[in-house]
Every structure is written in structure tokens, then in C-alpha cells.
Motif scaffolding. Structure first.
Motif, short mmCIF file in Angstrom:
data_model
loop_
_atom_site.label_atom_id
_atom_site.label_comp_id
_atom_site.label_asym_id
_atom_site.label_seq_id
_atom_site.Cartn_x
_atom_site.Cartn_y
_atom_site.Cartn_z
N GLN A 127 0.81 -1.22 0.00
CA GLN A 127 0.00 0.00 0.00
C GLN A 127 0.84 1.27 0.00
O GLN A 127 0.33 2.38 -0.17
N ASN A 128 2.16 1.11 0.20
CA ASN A 128 3.05 2.26 0.19
C ASN A 128 3.80 2.43 -1.13
O ASN A 128 4.71 3.25 -1.23
N ILE A 129 3.40 1.63 -2.13
CA ILE A 129 3.98 1.75 -3.47
C ILE A 129 2.92 2.33 -4.40
O ILE A 129 1.82 1.78 -4.52
N PHE A 130 3.23 3.43 -5.04
CA PHE A 130 2.27 4.15 -5.86
C PHE A 130 2.74 4.21 -7.31
O PHE A 130 3.89 4.54 -7.59
N TYR A 131 1.83 3.90 -8.22
CA TYR A 131 2.12 4.01 -9.65
C TYR A 131 1.68 5.40 -10.13
O TYR A 131 0.54 5.81 -9.90
N GLN A 132 2.59 6.09 -10.78
CA GLN A 132 2.29 7.45 -11.24
C GLN A 132 2.74 7.64 -12.68
O GLN A 132 3.54 6.87 -13.21
N GLY A 133 2.21 8.69 -13.30
CA GLY A 133 2.39 8.90 -14.73
C GLY A 133 3.73 9.49 -15.12
O GLY A 133 4.62 9.71 -14.29
N LYS A 134 3.83 9.78 -16.39
CA LYS A 134 5.08 10.25 -16.97
C LYS A 134 5.53 11.58 -16.38
O LYS A 134 6.73 11.84 -16.21
N ALA A 135 4.60 12.43 -16.01
CA ALA A 135 4.95 13.75 -15.46
C ALA A 135 5.70 13.61 -14.14
O ALA A 135 6.52 14.48 -13.80
N ASP A 136 5.43 12.54 -13.40
CA ASP A 136 6.03 12.37 -12.08
C ASP A 136 7.17 11.35 -12.05
O ASP A 136 8.09 11.49 -11.25
N ASN A 137 7.09 10.33 -12.87
CA ASN A 137 8.03 9.22 -12.73
C ASN A 137 8.67 8.80 -14.05
O ASN A 137 8.77 7.60 -14.38
N TRP A 138 9.14 9.79 -14.78
CA TRP A 138 9.84 9.51 -16.03
C TRP A 138 10.84 10.62 -16.27
O TRP A 138 10.55 11.80 -16.06
N TRP A 139 12.07 10.27 -16.72
CA TRP A 139 13.08 11.27 -17.02
C TRP A 139 13.52 11.16 -18.47
O TRP A 139 13.80 10.06 -18.97
N GLU A 140 13.55 12.31 -19.15
CA GLU A 140 14.12 12.37 -20.49
C GLU A 140 14.46 13.82 -20.83
O GLU A 140 13.95 14.76 -20.21
N LEU A 141 15.35 13.98 -21.82
CA LEU A 141 15.67 15.31 -22.32
C LEU A 141 14.60 15.71 -23.32
O LEU A 141 14.39 15.03 -24.33
N GLU A 142 13.89 16.79 -23.03
CA GLU A 142 12.80 17.23 -23.90
C GLU A 142 13.32 17.57 -25.29
O GLU A 142 14.30 18.28 -25.46
N GLY A 143 12.63 17.03 -26.31
CA GLY A 143 12.92 17.39 -27.69
C GLY A 143 14.19 16.82 -28.26
O GLY A 143 14.62 17.21 -29.35
N THR A 144 14.83 15.90 -27.54
CA THR A 144 16.11 15.36 -28.01
C THR A 144 15.98 13.86 -28.26
O THR A 144 15.80 13.08 -27.33
N VAL A 145 16.07 13.45 -29.53
CA VAL A 145 15.99 12.03 -29.86
C VAL A 145 17.38 11.42 -29.81
O VAL A 145 18.40 12.11 -29.87
N GLY A 146 17.43 10.08 -29.70
CA GLY A 146 18.70 9.38 -29.65
C GLY A 146 19.39 9.44 -28.31
O GLY A 146 20.57 9.09 -28.20
N THR A 147 18.68 9.86 -27.27
CA THR A 147 19.27 10.00 -25.94
C THR A 147 18.62 9.01 -24.97
O THR A 147 17.48 8.60 -25.15
N PRO A 148 19.36 8.62 -23.90
CA PRO A 148 18.79 7.69 -22.93
C PRO A 148 17.71 8.34 -22.08
O PRO A 148 17.74 9.54 -21.81
#
Length: 357
Positions: free
Chosen positions: A151-172
Motif C-alpha cells: 500500500q506504500n507503493i504508488f504508480y504514477q504517470g510520466k509527469a512524475d516518474n519519467w526522465w528524459e531530455l525534452e525534444g532530443t531524440v537518440g538519448t537515454p
């Protein structure tokens, strides 16, 4: 939960990861070198970006440090309990080495065994998945195995639990796992007083980013063969939290400076809202000033670029100092406290450059 000094926290972080094969790479200059398009380093992972993108690091594949950062985008917020222009990030990285199993276990061990947090109160968030990338069931399963309650593990969306460089393809890029803990055991009375409650009973204490995908055109991703881990824990935030504080200026990073300002001004901290705000601004801006002038790429105040930012900070500190009845000699004494007492071990270059600063 343990009370801890800033020097103890810094040493505990580095020691923990060194014992697990990481190399302490130290802090690089606060002042941007032009390669990232910003004047100052604004995040702990920023200097590591070339290596997270695939370049080999000369110190190996397991790295750690405590990195100074500077941001002025929210300078108008400085003066409250928790905003600073200079701050530090505690980080550790795996460059194609270990991944989720090791990292979740180590963060859990650090929080429970080193910092003394109750595993039954620890909460975590993981990526809930979308049509481009799957739900991060692997991290959730590892957290359950460590003893974190379901009950202490929460699934959340891309805005909260995802990291990427905006607008940059070919990057991790990839999902992240954020760690939370309650400031108090007393619930606010709303139906669900959890990590998403508006009462802010839970505080985020850090996050682990799992760079396991390559970003493609059209919002698509493909799995990476060389996966990275990027960890970031805010130093000031963690220091406040571990000492049961909500006011960063009550930690030992600032307490001696605030006491000095009280004695020199005849004012009392927290007695008057405007005076307290001015005390915090003087303390924060002078700390940043010391760091920028004493940096390996030392700044001086000027009318352009990064030097102008420094000039603004100095003028703002002087103005708020005058409102408290402080003079220039007082501001120099405050700088000495930061140099000789607070950061003398972590930033020895400040001691070397003390007279110049």
C-alpha cells in the motif's frame, strides 16, 4: 531517524557508496563551461551528461559525489524556509554497470540502516506505464521484496516518474523511482493522507532514475543495451528531514550565521516576518557569493553574464543587510563563518582563497 550534522551526512553518503565500489569524483565547478548552454551547473547529474550519453568516464563505471549547484529562476522565493540559490545534490551513478536490483537494495539499506528510517513508513513511486513504455513492475516487485508495504507503493504517470531530455531524440531516458517519508505520524483527516495529499505530510527525499530506453521520433522508445542509473538526493532537504526540521536555516549549514546576524543586528530570528526573510536572504546570498568567488573558475561581479548574477546577489545581500542594521564588516564575518566552519572540509579551495574572497 537519526540527528546528523552536515559533515556527517556528506561523509556517510560518500563512504556508503565507496564501500560498494564507487569512486568519489568530487564536485566540479559551479560555473558552466558552455557545453550545456547554461551559466551554472543546475543539477547534480549535469556534469555527468556526456557519460550518461555513452562517453567513457576516466574513473570507471561506478561513481559518486556531492555536487554544488546554483539556480536563480526562483530567486523571489528565497527568504522562505526551503529555497536556496546555492544547494548541493548527493549523487551516485552506474554507467552500464549495475541496475535496478542493486540500486533499490542500496537505497533501501542507506535509508534504513544508515539513516535509521522505519521501513514500514517508507513510500515509493514507480512509473505506471503508457502506450510508449510499459509499467515498471520490475522496480515495484523489488521494492516489495525489500519489505516496503504494497500500500506504500504508488504508480504514477510520466509527469512524475519519467526522465528524459525534452525534444532530443537518440538519448537515454526511462522511469524513475522516487522515495518518500512522512514528516509526522499524524494524518491530516482527509480520506487519503498519502504521498499525494495536499497537506504535504510526506516529503520526497530522493530519486533513482533508470535510463533503460533510447528516445526515438514520434514519442517512441526502444530498450538500451547499455543501461544507466542516475541517483539524486538533495543535501539540504535530507539534512532538514533527518533532523526533524522544516526550516533549512535551522540546520548547521546556517545556524551559526543566523546566530551571528541576531547578535550583530539585535533582531531575533522568527520574531518578525520581514526581518526573518531578510536574515535568510543575507545568509543564502552570501553563501552563494562565497561559493562563486571561491570557485576554481572564480567569478567577480560585473555588468554582464554570470558576473552580473553574482553582482545582483551581492547587492541584494547588502540591501537586506542594511535593513537589519548590518555593515560591510558584518558581511565579511558571515563569509568567514561559511569558509572556516561550514565548508572548510568539503571545499578546501575556499580556505586557500579566503583572503581573496
Amino acid at each position: 531517524m537519526k540527528n546528523i550534522t552536515s559533515k556527517q551526512l556528506r561523509n556517510a553518503w560518500i563512504k556508503f557508496y565507496e564501500e560498494r565500489g564507487h569512486v568519489n569524483i568530487g564536485a566540479v565547478s559551479l560555473i558552466g563551461d558552455g557545453s550545456t548552454g547554461v551559466m551554472f551547473n543546475v543539477a547534480g547529474m549535469q556534469p555527468l551528461m556526456p557519460y550518461l550519453l555513452g562517453k567513457k568516464h576516466p574513473k570507471g563505471t561506478r561513481l559518486c559525489n556531492v555536487q554544488g549547484c546554483m539556480r536563480t529562476v526562483d530567486i523571489d522565493e528565497v527568504g522562505d524556509e526551503s529555497h536556496f540559490t546555492f544547494f548541493e545534490m548527493m549523487g551516485n551513478w552506474s554507467l552500464g554497470d549495475y541496475f535496478k536490483k542493486e540500486k533499490t537494495a542500496w537505497t533501501f539499506e542507506l535509508l534504513t540502516k544508515v539513516f535509521g528510517l522505519d521501513k514500514n513508513k517508507i513510500c515509493a513511486t514507480v512509473f505506471e506505464g503508457n502506450n510508449s513504455a510499459p509499467r515498471d513492475e520490475e522496480t515495484a516487485s523489488l521494492l516489495l521484496d525489500l519489505g516496503i508495504k504494497k500500500q506504500n507503493i504508488f504508480y504514477q504517470g510520466k509527469a512524475d516518474n519519467w526522465w528524459e531530455l525534452e525534444g532530443t531524440v537518440g538519448t537515454p531516458c526511462g522511469p524513475d523511482n522516487e522515495w518518500f517519508y512522512p514528516l509526522t505520524d499524524n494524518e491530516c483527516g482527509l480520506d487519503k493522507c498519502d504521498i499525494n495529499c495536499v497537506c504535504h505530510r510526506y516529503i520526497e527525499i530522493g530519486n533513482d532514475v533508470y535510463m533503460q530506453y533510447e528516445k526515438l521520433d514520434g514519442g517512441k522508445y526502444k530498450p538500451l543495451s547499455n543501461k544507466n542509473v542516475d541517483t539524486g538526493f538533495g543535501f539540504e532537504r535530507m539534512l532538514m528531514f533527518l533532523n526533524g526540521l522544516t526550516d533549512g536555516y535551522k540546520t548547521d549549514l546556517f545556524s551559526n550565521v543566523i546566530s551571528y546576524i541576531e547578535n550583530a543586528s539585535g533582531k531575533t530570528y522568527l520574531n518578525n516576518l520581514e526581518e526573518t526573510k531578510s536574515m535568510r536572504i543575507v545568509a543564502d546570498h552570501l553563501r552563494t557569493t562565497v561559493m562563486l568567488i571561491g570557485d576554481e573558475n572564480s567569478l567577480t561581479p560585473s555588468n554582464t553574464g554570470a558576473g552580473y548574477i553574482l553582482r545582483r546577489l551581492m547587492r541584494r545581500a547588502i540591501r537586506h543587510g542594511k535593513s537589519l542594521g548590518l555593515n560591510c564588516d558584518n558581511l565579511v564575518e558571515i563569509a568567514k563563518i561559511f569558509i572556516e566552519q561550514v565548508y572548510n572540509e568539503a571545499y578546501p579551495l575556499l580556505i586557500k582563497n579566503e583572503q581573496y574572497i
